[in-house]
Scaffold this motif. Structure first.
Motif, PDB file in Angstrom:
ATOM      1  N   ASP A 268      85.551 -19.656  71.033  1.00  0.00           N
ATOM      2  CA  ASP A 268      84.343 -19.634  71.860  1.00  0.00           C
ATOM      3  C   ASP A 268      83.871 -21.030  72.254  1.00  0.00           C
ATOM      4  O   ASP A 268      83.238 -21.210  73.287  1.00  0.00           O
ATOM      5  N   ASN A 269      84.147 -22.034  71.401  1.00  0.00           N
ATOM      6  CA  ASN A 269      83.645 -23.386  71.685  1.00  0.00           C
ATOM      7  C   ASN A 269      84.582 -24.186  72.582  1.00  0.00           C
ATOM      8  O   ASN A 269      84.443 -25.397  72.698  1.00  0.00           O
ATOM      9  N   VAL A 270      85.528 -23.505  73.226  1.00  0.00           N
ATOM     10  CA  VAL A 270      86.446 -24.150  74.168  1.00  0.00           C
ATOM     11  C   VAL A 270      86.178 -23.592  75.564  1.00  0.00           C
ATOM     12  O   VAL A 270      86.061 -22.374  75.739  1.00  0.00           O
ATOM     13  N   THR A 271      86.079 -24.474  76.543  1.00  0.00           N
ATOM     14  CA  THR A 271      85.909 -24.040  77.929  1.00  0.00           C
ATOM     15  C   THR A 271      87.278 -23.743  78.527  1.00  0.00           C
ATOM     16  O   THR A 271      88.188 -24.574  78.460  1.00  0.00           O
ATOM     17  N   LEU A 272      87.438 -22.553  79.085  1.00  0.00           N
ATOM     18  CA  LEU A 272      88.708 -22.152  79.690  1.00  0.00           C
ATOM     19  C   LEU A 272      88.545 -22.059  81.196  1.00  0.00           C
ATOM     20  O   LEU A 272      87.675 -21.347  81.704  1.00  0.00           O
ATOM     21  N   LEU A 273      89.402 -22.790  81.916  1.00  0.00           N
ATOM     22  CA  LEU A 273      89.478 -22.715  83.363  1.00  0.00           C
ATOM     23  C   LEU A 273      90.880 -22.269  83.759  1.00  0.00           C
ATOM     24  O   LEU A 273      91.862 -22.640  83.105  1.00  0.00           O
ATOM     25  N   ARG A 274      90.955 -21.485  84.821  1.00  0.00           N
ATOM     26  CA  ARG A 274      92.265 -21.012  85.279  1.00  0.00           C
ATOM     27  C   ARG A 274      92.947 -22.012  86.204  1.00  0.00           C
ATOM     28  O   ARG A 274      94.164 -21.992  86.363  1.00  0.00           O
ATOM     29  N   ASP A 275      92.183 -22.902  86.819  1.00  0.00           N
ATOM     30  CA  ASP A 275      92.723 -23.915  87.726  1.00  0.00           C
ATOM     31  C   ASP A 275      92.047 -25.249  87.452  1.00  0.00           C
ATOM     32  O   ASP A 275      90.919 -25.295  86.939  1.00  0.00           O
ATOM     33  N   ILE A 276      92.698 -26.333  87.816  1.00  0.00           N
ATOM     34  CA  ILE A 276      92.101 -27.660  87.693  1.00  0.00           C
ATOM     35  C   ILE A 276      90.929 -27.752  88.674  1.00  0.00           C
ATOM     36  O   ILE A 276      91.107 -27.504  89.866  1.00  0.00           O
TER      37      ILE A 276
END
Length: 268
Positions: free
Chosen positions: A44-52
């Protein structure tokens, strides 16, 4: 540990292992953004992005954990972004610091070659940098220390050899375990039991070699009594240096391929 932002591009086998190592480290407080279109079940404490992110500022630390063939896609996105990361840490096999420097214009560039056992904190990570000062080298080492042993390489040209030995080495050892188990099964042992015996034997022997003050060659001779069964088996491996010759050929093939990847990355 400094608190500047860190982007991890790629959270597959190696990238995911590095992420788990960081988050389990005592005192870790650096914000992490993972950029991976396929990653699942991240903490939960990690930000996840699908693209740069196109418009965002560049991170303090950029960790590249994608396939070498994906460098061009990453390059194209970063080419249009203002500024540059302070530190690039790359595990891209065969991609040299000069190539990385031309792509990202980072103040410092460090190449890393981890191997698969970093996923359980028992790996080996080789590091090389031609521009990092002592403080940055210590920072880069701290990023990979939770994953196992860290070794600095003095010459980047030796990275092909390091990749072949410790980077590819787990694959060769897994094949060796499989072959040992198959040989035990051929002698009449049940297949599942032969595999358990082979796996535990390699594990225990590796731990003993790591803790012993004696060389593996001496340890092998200690197991082998004159005229005994171990000596008979060693005679097969030692005949015309059969095992050593096979491993030289194996590592040479891997090192050659790594050099080809480096050449391809320079051209692109």
């Amino acid at each position: 540990m400094a608190e500047g932002s860190l982007w991890l591009i790629g959270a597959g086998n190696m990238g995911g292992a590095m992420l788990r190592g960081w988050l389990s480290s005592e005192g870790w407080n650096r914000p992490i953004t993972v950029i991976d279109p396929f990653a699942e079940s991240l903490p939960d404490n990690v930000t996840l992005l699908r693209d740069i992110p196109v418009g965002a500022d560049q991170p303090d630390i950029l960790v590249l954990a994608v396939k070498p063939q994906q460098l061009d896609a990453v390059r194209n996105i970063f080419a249009d972004k203002p500024g540059a990361p302070r530190l690039v840490l790359s595990i891209l096999a065969g991609v040299e610091t000069s190539t990385l420097g031309s792509v990202f214009s980072a103040r410092y560039t460090v190449r890393a070659m981890p191997n698969l056992p970093v996923s359980i904190g028992e790996g080996v990570t080789a590091l090389y940098s031609g521009d990092a000062d002592d403080q940055v080298r210590a920072e880069a080492a701290a990023l990979v220390t939770p994953l196992g042993m860290v070794e600095w390489i003095d010459e980047e040209g030796l990275f092909n050899a390091v990749t072949a030995l410790s980077g590819c080495g787990p694959g060769f050892l897994f094949r060796f375990i499989d072959a040992m188990a198959e040989a035990g099964e051929a002698l009449g042992l049940p297949g599942d039991q032969a595999l358990r015996l082979a796996t535990a034997t390699v594990k225990g022997s590796g731990l003993l070699a790591a803790q012993s003050s004696e060389s593996p060659a001496v340890l092998a001779d200690r197991v082998a009594s004159p005229g005994g069964s171990t000596r008979e088996g060693l005679n097969v491996l030692d005949d015309r240096d059969a095992l050593k010759a096979l491993l030289r050929q194996t590592l040479a093939a891997s090192a050659k391929r790594n050099a080809e990847l480096a050449a391809a990355a320079r051209v692109s």
